[in-house]
Write an enzyme that holds these catalytic residues in place. Structure first.
Site, PDB file in Angstrom:
ATOM      1  N   ASP A  96      59.541  26.350  53.277  1.00  0.00           N
ATOM      2  CA  ASP A  96      57.662  26.729  53.052  1.00  0.00           C
ATOM      3  C   ASP A  96      58.156  27.896  52.542  1.00  0.00           C
ATOM      4  O   ASP A  96      57.054  28.974  53.764  1.00  0.00           O
ATOM      5  CB  ASP A  96      57.403  26.063  53.690  1.00  0.00           C
ATOM      6  CG  ASP A  96      55.230  26.420  53.217  1.00  0.00           C
ATOM      7  OD1 ASP A  96      54.987  26.714  52.096  1.00  0.00           O
ATOM      8  OD2 ASP A  96      54.283  25.954  54.293  1.00  0.00           O
ATOM      9  N   LYS A 112      49.827  27.660  68.752  1.00  0.00           N
ATOM     10  CA  LYS A 112      49.085  26.822  67.755  1.00  0.00           C
ATOM     11  C   LYS A 112      49.069  25.057  67.557  1.00  0.00           C
ATOM     12  O   LYS A 112      50.130  24.847  68.223  1.00  0.00           O
ATOM     13  CB  LYS A 112      51.455  26.719  66.387  1.00  0.00           C
ATOM     14  CG  LYS A 112      50.659  26.141  65.382  1.00  0.00           C
ATOM     15  CD  LYS A 112      52.618  26.539  63.903  1.00  0.00           C
ATOM     16  CE  LYS A 112      51.595  26.107  63.210  1.00  0.00           C
ATOM     17  NZ  LYS A 112      52.940  26.527  62.253  1.00  0.00           N
TER      18      LYS A 112
HETATM   19  P1  ADP Z   1      51.066  26.529  59.029  1.00  0.00           P
HETATM   20  O1  ADP Z   1      51.893  25.723  59.846  1.00  0.00           O
HETATM   21  O2  ADP Z   1      49.584  25.946  59.630  1.00  0.00           O
HETATM   22  O3  ADP Z   1      51.024  27.189  58.008  1.00  0.00           O
HETATM   23  P2  ADP Z   1      51.698  28.799  60.750  1.00  0.00           P
HETATM   24  O4  ADP Z   1      52.892  28.864  61.238  1.00  0.00           O
HETATM   25  O5  ADP Z   1      51.795  29.649  59.385  1.00  0.00           O
HETATM   26  O6  ADP Z   1      50.436  27.987  60.197  1.00  0.00           O
HETATM   27  O7  ADP Z   1      50.107  30.608  61.111  1.00  0.00           O
HETATM   28  C1  ADP Z   1      49.110  30.460  60.321  1.00  0.00           C
HETATM   29  C2  ADP Z   1      48.975  31.575  60.228  1.00  0.00           C
HETATM   30  O8  ADP Z   1      48.431  31.839  61.940  1.00  0.00           O
HETATM   31  C3  ADP Z   1      50.120  32.422  59.860  1.00  0.00           C
HETATM   32  O9  ADP Z   1      49.595  32.970  58.864  1.00  0.00           O
HETATM   33  C4  ADP Z   1      49.744  33.658  60.642  1.00  0.00           C
HETATM   34  O10 ADP Z   1      48.368  35.089  60.322  1.00  0.00           O
HETATM   35  C5  ADP Z   1      48.813  32.742  62.730  1.00  0.00           C
HETATM   36  N1  ADP Z   1      50.122  33.251  63.367  1.00  0.00           N
HETATM   37  C6  ADP Z   1      51.613  32.084  63.611  1.00  0.00           C
HETATM   38  N2  ADP Z   1      52.264  32.086  64.191  1.00  0.00           N
HETATM   39  C7  ADP Z   1      51.827  33.609  64.870  1.00  0.00           C
HETATM   40  C8  ADP Z   1      52.406  34.213  66.060  1.00  0.00           C
HETATM   41  N3  ADP Z   1      53.575  33.769  66.815  1.00  0.00           N
HETATM   42  N4  ADP Z   1      51.492  35.969  65.875  1.00  0.00           N
HETATM   43  C9  ADP Z   1      50.325  36.100  65.116  1.00  0.00           C
HETATM   44  N5  ADP Z   1      50.004  35.032  64.233  1.00  0.00           N
HETATM   45  C10 ADP Z   1      50.074  34.161  64.220  1.00  0.00           C
HETATM   46 MG    MG Z   2      51.847  28.843  57.544  1.00  0.00          MG
END
Ligand code: ADP
Ligand code: MG
Length: 478
Positions: free
Chosen positions: A226, A121
């Protein structure tokens, strides 16, 4: 934001040296004067300028000559520095396709030598926030000392620390693997964001599990802030994993009850709308006669026994300090976070991010007054910055004397809590009732009316956005 890691393979040691020099210079310059970059990088025969041209070509730095000849890192440049450091540490060796676009992040698959796939991320604070701020230029002016790269790094560190601590307390979260700058590496969740799920076999059970999580978090002294269908992943067995922690706050936060209620509201509304659950509290379970409290049995913030500060030690162990928390809260609390919705206008705090905004925010990168602090906390924490053994700075006292690059370098509960016509015993009784409700809610004391249709249809039309995302796979050298 496009992350073309191809270029990463062709960047030389000198390229990284100069890129790191720009990063170092940004600790006390919004735009780093070219001579300073040269001095920090210390390449012979004007080599720095040639390298800067190459970095500019790959959009790793931005050139600004409006006041003087200077450079600053772009998000891409920052991405490369983080990826390079993690590859050098042996955390992963290749970057694959993009699997998610959050409102303030980009998520990619990464793989280790032995083929283990994880999620990376990259935090991009400022992307959505900027949209919210666009109409509030004054606000932005007053926040000139905020640097999006710095905030993104803080958000990543916070997310990593919380994910690790929550995992240790057996919360269903991805495994926190490592963190560098604005980048968090975690295990890949085999599932779908709840927002993409059209049908569930056991919606009532999933609902109970999710609400149980909000309650258990509060018992551990935390509120997600959130908690919604975008940040809950669900797999084929309908197992739930929560993600996305940079905005979490303590139950002792002054707006804790509001955040807690907002989190629970989101879940109630989403399940009601998407899965047609209706919520009738089972009054047989507790003494509720004559009460005008919630009829749907949602947990009440005040009735939960909380242990504030419970995770503090673990968080500090990951290098995330209370000072960091205060710093990031100033930003997130500053009314900058935008509330956008999916199914429900009041709830989900999510939206597809927009690259133009990302670029726009990069173009207004404000100056860095926080970096002195950042530099010292880096040293204290000994965490996310890499050692830079072969760069030394002579005439810039604000920068560490020797900088090295590694080899490569609740709403309705108010009325019950403060009910003025009630005496203390009545109040206590009501609070106890609410506690019972919360426990019952978390354990399944609610009658849910659900759709009889129990086939699964995970994915649905909303998942199509993933297919639009760029597909790439790039092996990196270490
Ligand atoms: P933000 O803080 O920008 O909202 P998120 O952590 O919610 O970011 O991640 C955005 C998207 O990425 C999630 O909705 C999911 O689809 C995907 N995602 C995030 N972390 C993972 C993970 N560990 N494994 C698989 N998909 C992930
Ligand atoms: Mg998110």
């Amino acid at each position: 934001m496009k992350l073309d890691v191809d270029a990463l393979r062709y960047l030389s040691k000198e390229d990284f040296r100069v890129l790191t020099a720009v990063e170092m210079g940004m600790r006390n310059h919004e735009i780093v004067p070219a001579e300073l970059v040269e001095r920090i990088a210390g390449l012979k025969h004007g080599g720095t300028y040639k390298v800067l041209r190459n970095l500019l070509k790959h959009k790793l730095v931005h050139h600004d000559s409006s006041k003087y000849d200077g450079y600053r890192l772009t998000y891409l440049g920052y991405d490369f520095l983080a990826i390079k450091a993690l590859v050098n540490r042996g955390v992963f060796s290749s970057v694959g396709r993009q699997i998610g676009v959050g409102k303030e992040s980009d998520i990619f698959e990464v793989a280790t030598e032995d083929g283990t796939i994880m999620a990376m991320k990259l935090h991009r604070l400022g992307r959505v926030s900027f949209r919210a701020v666009k109409s509030k230029r004054d606000y932005l002016l007053h926040r000139r000392s905020y640097n999006w790269l710095y905030l993104s790094r803080l958000a990543a560190l916070k997310e990593f620390a919380f994910m690790k601590a929550l995992g240790e307390h057996e919360f269903p979260v991805p495994r926190a693997v490592d963190c560098n700058r604005h980048c968090v590496i975690m295990s890949l969740v085999q599932g779908y964001p709840l927002v993409q799920v059209k049908q569930l076999q056991n919606p009532d059970e999933v609902f109970e599990r999710i609400i149980g999580l909000v309650v258990r978090l509060a018992e551990h002294g935390l509120i997600h802030c959130d908690f919604n269908e975008f940040n809950i992943m669900i797999d084929d067995e309908e197992k739930v994993t929560m993600i996305d922690f940079p905005q979490m706050v303590s139950v002792s936060h002054r707006n804790a009850q509001m955040y807690f209620d907002r989190d629970t509201d989101c879940i109630f509304k989403f399940f009601s709308k998407r899965f047609h659950l209706s919520f009738h509290y089972d009054k047989d379970g507790c003494d509720d006669s004559g009460s005008d409290l919630e009829e749907d049995g949602r947990p009440s913030f005040w009735s939960i026994e909380k242990s504030a500060g419970f995770l503090d030690k673990e968080l500090a162990a990951s290098g995330f300090t209370r000072k960091d928390q205060d710093e990031i809260e100033k930003f997130i609390e500053g009314d900058v976070r935008e509330t956008v919705s999916s199914d429900d206008e009041d709830c989900a705090n999510e939206n597809q991010a927009d690259n133009n905004d990302a670029n726009a925010i990069a173009n207004i990168l404000p100056c860095l007054q926080l970096v002195e602090k950042e530099a010292s906390s880096d040293r204290e924490n000994g965490d996310n910055t890499d050692e830079h053994p072969d760069i030394s700075v002579t005439k810039e006292p604000k920068i560490a004397e020797v900088i090295h690059i590694g080899d490569e370098i609740n709403g309705s509960d108010d009325d019950c809590g403060t009910g003025s016509e009630d005496g203390i015993p009545v109040l206590t009784k009501r609070l106890n009732r609410q506690r019972q409700r919360a426990v019952a809610a978390a354990r399944g004391g609610r009658k849910a009316v659900v759709s009889r249709n129990s086939y699964k249809d995970k994915g649905g039309s909303k998942s199509s956005h993933n297919s639009k995302l760029q597909r790439q796979s790039c092996k990196l050298y270490s």
